[in-house]
Design a protein around this motif. Structure first.
Motif, PDB file in Angstrom:
ATOM      1  N   THR A  25      38.315  41.844  44.143  1.00 58.02           N
ATOM      2  CA  THR A  25      37.580  40.644  43.445  1.00 58.02           C
ATOM      3  C   THR A  25      37.412  39.466  44.151  1.00 58.02           C
ATOM      4  OG1 THR A  25      38.270  41.623  41.137  1.00 58.02           O
ATOM      5  CG2 THR A  25      37.556  39.105  41.246  1.00 58.02           C
ATOM      6  N   THR A  51      32.764  41.726  42.712  1.00 56.90           N
ATOM      7  CA  THR A  51      33.767  42.852  43.049  1.00 56.90           C
ATOM      8  C   THR A  51      33.457  44.155  43.744  1.00 56.90           C
ATOM      9  OG1 THR A  51      32.974  44.045  40.859  1.00 56.90           O
ATOM     10  CG2 THR A  51      34.590  42.329  40.510  1.00 56.90           C
ATOM     11  N   ASP A 102      43.150  46.400  41.524  1.00 54.31           N
ATOM     12  CA  ASP A 102      42.457  45.193  41.823  1.00 54.31           C
ATOM     13  C   ASP A 102      43.197  43.975  42.633  1.00 54.31           C
ATOM     14  OD1 ASP A 102      40.075  43.317  41.573  1.00 54.31           O
ATOM     15  OD2 ASP A 102      41.401  42.136  40.493  1.00 54.31           O
ATOM     16  N   CYS A 104      42.563  40.691  44.144  1.00 58.77           N
ATOM     17  CA  CYS A 104      42.069  39.619  43.897  1.00 58.77           C
ATOM     18  C   CYS A 104      42.130  38.463  44.866  1.00 58.77           C
ATOM     19  CB  CYS A 104      42.066  38.812  42.643  1.00 58.77           C
ATOM     20  SG  CYS A 104      41.027  37.463  42.204  1.00 58.77           S
TER      21      CYS A 104
END
Length: 158
Positions: A25, A51, A102, A104
């Motif tokens: 992300t 993303t 994920d 980020c």
């Protein structure tokens, strides 16, 4: 989201079985930290930061920068890791099961660059004031809050 060739190749071998996939992300802010780059997904109409999936052997920070260029047509620089979390398992309409890790990143881009939906994965791309964002899920709002806190350490869950 366009499915990368390496995922399609794996799917030929494992069918719909659960696939663990590293993703990124990109929380892209302007230098003044007053505007966030957001995109409206073509598949479900939701507003999100950019993303995407990390390609095999690709550095995750580079993947975040690449995804921003591919999806919103602008250049950004990944500054630091913000957050890492395992997302809930997803079952796609075709039966494929996936779960994403994920990763980020806080990224920065000059807001004089005009974003646009560059690759067909999104229908809109724009700079939004951080105080007046379109509806987004809790994860993205939490990640933006971490970016705006401007603390050096990354966050993770136990």
């Amino acid at each position: 989201m366009a499915t990368p060739d390496f995922v399609l190749s794996l799917r030929e071998r494992i069918g719909n079985e659960l696939l663990w996939i590293p993703g990124v992300t990109a929380v892209v802010l302007n230098p003044a930290r007053t505007h966030l780059l957001v995109v409206r997904r073509a598949d479900d109409g939701r507003w999100t930061p950019v993303t995407g999936i990390v390609d095999p052997g690709e550095e995750p920070a580079r993947a975040a920068e690449r995804e921003v260029a591919e999806e919103a047509g602008i250049a950004c620089t990944a500054l630091r890791l913000l957050d890492m979390r395992a997302l809930p398992e997803i079952t796609y309409p075709n039966g494929d099961r996936a779960q994403y890790l994920d990763i980020c990143f806080l990224c920065e881009a000059d807001d004089s660059q005009r974003p646009f939906p560059a690759d067909g994965e999104n229908t809109e791309a724009l700079w939004c004031p951080v105080e007046d964002l379109p509806p987004m899920n809790d994860r993205f709002r939490e990640q933006l809050a971490l970016a705006l806190e401007d603390r050096a350490e990354a966050r993770f869950r136990r």
